[in-house]
Each structure stands twice: as C-alpha cells, then as structure tokens.
Design a protein around this motif. Structure first.
Motif, mmCIF file in Angstrom:
data_model
loop_
_atom_site.group_PDB
_atom_site.id
_atom_site.type_symbol
_atom_site.label_atom_id
_atom_site.label_comp_id
_atom_site.label_asym_id
_atom_site.label_seq_id
_atom_site.Cartn_x
_atom_site.Cartn_y
_atom_site.Cartn_z
ATOM 1 N N ALA A 41 -52.579 22.081 14.830
ATOM 2 C CA ALA A 41 -51.723 20.627 15.052
ATOM 3 C C ALA A 41 -52.210 19.496 13.379
ATOM 4 O O ALA A 41 -53.520 19.640 13.071
ATOM 5 C CB ALA A 41 -52.440 19.427 16.009
ATOM 6 N N HIS A 42 -51.344 19.175 12.505
ATOM 7 C CA HIS A 42 -51.463 18.495 11.681
ATOM 8 C C HIS A 42 -50.928 17.378 11.671
ATOM 9 O O HIS A 42 -49.286 16.995 11.644
ATOM 10 C CB HIS A 42 -50.546 19.128 10.363
ATOM 11 C CG HIS A 42 -50.549 21.089 10.265
ATOM 12 N ND1 HIS A 42 -50.984 22.020 11.108
ATOM 13 C CD2 HIS A 42 -51.816 21.672 9.352
ATOM 14 C CE1 HIS A 42 -51.224 22.883 10.379
ATOM 15 N NE2 HIS A 42 -51.896 22.202 9.743
ATOM 16 N N ASN A 43 -51.784 15.778 11.576
ATOM 17 C CA ASN A 43 -51.851 14.981 11.542
ATOM 18 C C ASN A 43 -50.681 14.504 13.364
ATOM 19 O O ASN A 43 -50.166 13.744 12.989
ATOM 20 C CB ASN A 43 -50.995 13.924 11.003
ATOM 21 C CG ASN A 43 -51.821 14.330 9.461
ATOM 22 O OD1 ASN A 43 -53.398 13.842 9.467
ATOM 23 N ND2 ASN A 43 -51.526 13.589 8.488
ATOM 24 N N GLY A 44 -51.275 15.855 13.575
ATOM 25 C CA GLY A 44 -50.573 15.099 15.749
ATOM 26 C C GLY A 44 -49.311 16.567 15.607
ATOM 27 O O GLY A 44 -48.660 16.141 16.398
ATOM 28 N N VAL A 45 -49.162 17.025 14.425
ATOM 29 C CA VAL A 45 -48.000 18.034 14.200
ATOM 30 C C VAL A 45 -48.224 19.170 14.413
ATOM 31 O O VAL A 45 -49.107 20.233 14.128
ATOM 32 C CB VAL A 45 -47.399 17.830 13.769
ATOM 33 C CG1 VAL A 45 -45.661 18.454 13.687
ATOM 34 C CG2 VAL A 45 -46.972 15.685 13.367
ATOM 35 N N CYS A 46 -47.476 20.134 15.773
ATOM 36 C CA CYS A 46 -48.042 21.586 15.940
ATOM 37 C C CYS A 46 -47.374 22.588 15.166
ATOM 38 O O CYS A 46 -45.615 22.258 15.277
ATOM 39 C CB CYS A 46 -47.464 22.205 17.711
ATOM 40 S SG CYS A 46 -48.202 23.636 18.319
ATOM 41 N N LEU A 47 -47.951 22.906 14.550
ATOM 42 C CA LEU A 47 -47.204 23.804 13.258
ATOM 43 C C LEU A 47 -48.171 24.881 13.295
ATOM 44 O O LEU A 47 -48.391 25.269 13.358
ATOM 45 C CB LEU A 47 -47.377 23.068 11.745
ATOM 46 C CG LEU A 47 -46.926 21.967 11.571
ATOM 47 C CD1 LEU A 47 -47.199 21.805 10.012
ATOM 48 C CD2 LEU A 47 -45.397 21.913 11.309
ATOM 49 N N THR A 48 -47.454 26.238 12.963
ATOM 50 C CA THR A 48 -47.518 27.567 13.129
ATOM 51 C C THR A 48 -47.543 28.462 11.548
ATOM 52 O O THR A 48 -47.305 27.972 10.595
ATOM 53 C CB THR A 48 -46.527 28.606 13.702
ATOM 54 O OG1 THR A 48 -45.295 27.773 15.187
ATOM 55 C CG2 THR A 48 -46.994 29.775 13.771
ATOM 56 N N VAL A 80 -55.128 16.359 5.268
ATOM 57 C CA VAL A 80 -55.010 15.466 7.380
ATOM 58 C C VAL A 80 -55.199 16.339 7.982
ATOM 59 O O VAL A 80 -56.455 17.393 8.239
ATOM 60 C CB VAL A 80 -53.826 17.359 6.747
ATOM 61 C CG1 VAL A 80 -52.963 17.104 7.839
ATOM 62 C CG2 VAL A 80 -52.757 16.933 5.807
ATOM 63 N N ASN A 81 -55.572 15.591 9.391
ATOM 64 C CA ASN A 81 -56.661 16.071 10.089
ATOM 65 C C ASN A 81 -55.366 17.200 10.898
ATOM 66 O O ASN A 81 -54.786 17.801 11.438
ATOM 67 C CB ASN A 81 -56.286 14.833 11.382
ATOM 68 C CG ASN A 81 -56.772 13.276 10.866
ATOM 69 O OD1 ASN A 81 -57.500 13.940 9.849
ATOM 70 N ND2 ASN A 81 -56.010 12.432 11.917
ATOM 71 N N VAL A 82 -56.436 18.259 11.678
ATOM 72 C CA VAL A 82 -56.661 19.645 11.745
ATOM 73 C C VAL A 82 -56.916 19.354 13.394
ATOM 74 O O VAL A 82 -58.386 18.872 13.408
ATOM 75 C CB VAL A 82 -56.615 20.573 10.819
ATOM 76 C CG1 VAL A 82 -55.669 20.844 10.345
ATOM 77 C CG2 VAL A 82 -57.905 20.608 10.538
ATOM 78 N N GLU A 83 -56.274 20.448 14.439
ATOM 79 C CA GLU A 83 -57.223 20.372 15.501
ATOM 80 C C GLU A 83 -56.611 21.596 15.669
ATOM 81 O O GLU A 83 -54.938 22.178 15.917
ATOM 82 C CB GLU A 83 -57.214 19.669 16.828
ATOM 83 C CG GLU A 83 -57.256 20.274 17.660
ATOM 84 C CD GLU A 83 -56.862 18.977 18.715
ATOM 85 O OE1 GLU A 83 -57.293 19.970 19.878
ATOM 86 O OE2 GLU A 83 -56.573 18.285 19.023
ATOM 87 N N ARG A 84 -57.831 23.446 15.530
ATOM 88 C CA ARG A 84 -56.611 24.318 16.734
ATOM 89 C C ARG A 84 -55.638 24.070 17.871
ATOM 90 O O ARG A 84 -56.607 22.928 18.191
ATOM 91 C CB ARG A 84 -58.036 25.632 15.946
ATOM 92 C CG ARG A 84 -57.608 25.733 15.183
ATOM 93 C CD ARG A 84 -58.784 26.730 14.484
ATOM 94 N NE ARG A 84 -60.455 26.783 14.840
ATOM 95 C CZ ARG A 84 -60.941 27.072 14.808
ATOM 96 N NH1 ARG A 84 -61.411 27.591 13.890
ATOM 97 N NH2 ARG A 84 -61.717 26.055 14.917
ATOM 98 N N SER A 85 -55.411 24.629 18.607
ATOM 99 C CA SER A 85 -54.988 25.442 19.947
ATOM 100 C C SER A 85 -56.431 24.649 20.835
ATOM 101 O O SER A 85 -57.390 25.446 20.750
ATOM 102 C CB SER A 85 -53.863 25.600 20.040
ATOM 103 O OG SER A 85 -54.435 26.848 20.567
ATOM 104 N N MET A 86 -56.185 23.910 21.945
ATOM 105 C CA MET A 86 -57.648 24.346 23.370
ATOM 106 C C MET A 86 -57.341 25.334 23.719
ATOM 107 O O MET A 86 -57.265 26.003 24.421
ATOM 108 C CB MET A 86 -56.614 22.839 23.975
ATOM 109 C CG MET A 86 -58.326 22.381 24.451
ATOM 110 S SD MET A 86 -57.487 21.417 26.480
ATOM 111 C CE MET A 86 -55.963 22.041 26.491
ATOM 112 N N LEU A 87 -58.711 25.764 24.183
ATOM 113 C CA LEU A 87 -59.145 26.975 24.438
ATOM 114 C C LEU A 87 -59.009 26.705 26.074
ATOM 115 O O LEU A 87 -59.359 25.448 26.334
ATOM 116 C CB LEU A 87 -60.865 26.900 24.389
ATOM 117 C CG LEU A 87 -61.040 28.152 23.239
ATOM 118 C CD1 LEU A 87 -62.332 27.857 22.520
ATOM 119 C CD2 LEU A 87 -60.213 29.114 23.270
#
Length: 200
Positions: A41-48, A80-87
């Motif tokens: 997720a980049h600023n809340g947008v899921c991108l591949t 840019v705020n980043v978060e990997r997908s949740m475990l």
C-alpha cells in the motif's frame, strides 16, 4: 488486505509515464524482503511490485487509480506511506483496510493540541456517494494516506483526526499542511451496511 499501520515512508526516486500509466520507483528499508507481484500500500493505494533492482522497487498505477488518488501529484523526493499486506497470524492493530482508495480530500485546518495535532479534512459532498457508505461517523474508522485513524467531529463532508507525535514523525503527516491533498478509504463495514439498506 492491510491494517492501516504504516511501516515507514518510502522515498520516490523516479517517475516514468507509460501511456495512461505511471511507474513509480521508490526506496525503503525493506526492499530486499519484497518479491515481484507482492502487494504494497502506497498512501493507502494497493499497488503491485513489478520490478526490484539496485535497492529500489517499482510499482505501476493505472489511470483510474491516478484519478481517484493523490499519486499523480507525487514528485521525486516525496515521502510515501508504505505498508506491506497484513499477515493473518497477527493482531489487527488498525482496522480492515482494502487498499482501494475511494476519493481524495483536502486539508483545510491544522491545529496544535498541546502535544498532538488536529487535522481537518474536507471531501466532495455527494449525496449518492453518502448513500453508498462513503462518509465518516464519530469514533468510526477512516484511512488517510493509508493511516488507520479514528474520526472526530464529522459533518456531511468534513472530519477531524488527532495525530500523536509518533504518527506525525513516522508517516507523511509531517508534510501535510492546509491545502494538501490526501487519499481517503472509508470503512468497508459502513459500505456493506449501506448496501444492505438499499437491498431492503
């Protein structure tokens, strides 16, 4: 699926337009742990993730994503705020975040709260969107630039969030000022309830 708990901010190092798409190349501390096809997720947008090389990774945003989000406003050097997908074997510290940005909002007020900071955001007032669950409720959840937050003082098309110093320092809230454009994802539970009401 995400939780809205930002891991860190990545820095944009290159931007390349490809017809209606834009490729963003970024640098962050966990690049070596990423894999091709992974969702971030980049600023809340899921991108591949489509490419990894030289300590950076690249993601592609398509036209609809650019129209619904603030990604098209990014420049080289931006955070840019980043978060990997949740475990699925951990705690859900934020709330259920899909990484599907609904629309953008504009910051209209920033207020010091004696240690924390109140930000007020305004989004387009649209009755049809509201009927479909695109609104905020007091003490409900909202995602702003990918950050899971609790809503304060909502109106038809504005709301406040209170940002503690840690969040301010470790997300791109440190760069948000009056006039800044942010991404919003409204609570998915509210959207489902609104849809059920329509089907009655």
């Amino acid at each position: 699926m995400f939780s809205g708990i930002i891991e860190e901010f990545a820095t944009v190092v290159a931007i390349k337009k490809d017809r209606d798409n834009i490729d963003f190349t970024l640098r962050c501390s966990f690049v070596e742990e990423l894999g091709i096809d992974q969702s971030v997720a980049h600023n809340g947008v899921c991108l591949t993730v489509v490419s990894i090389q030289d300590g950076t990774y690249t993601v592609t945003a398509m036209k609809e994503t650019l129209e619904r989000s603030n990604l098209g406003l990014l420049q080289v050097g931006d955070k840019v705020n980043v978060e990997r997908s949740m475990l699925m074997n951990g705690r859900l510290d934020g709330h259920i975040v899909q990484g599907h940005v609904d629309e953008t909002a504009r910051c209209i007020h920033v207020e010091d709260a004696n240690g924390s900071t109140y930000f007020t955001f305004e989004y387009k007032e649209d009755k049809e969107m509201a009927l479909n669950g695109y609104f905020t409720v007091d003490k409900g959840s909202v995602t702003v630039n990918g950050v899971s937050l609790t809503v304060c003082n909502p109106t038809k098309n504005t709301f406040q969030v209170a940002i503690i110093p840690y969040t301010f320092e470790h997300t791109n809230f440190c760069d948000i000022k009056v006039g800044s454009v942010v991404n919003l994802e409204f609570d998915i539970i509210g959207k489902y309830i609104a849809r059920l009401q329509q089907l009655k």
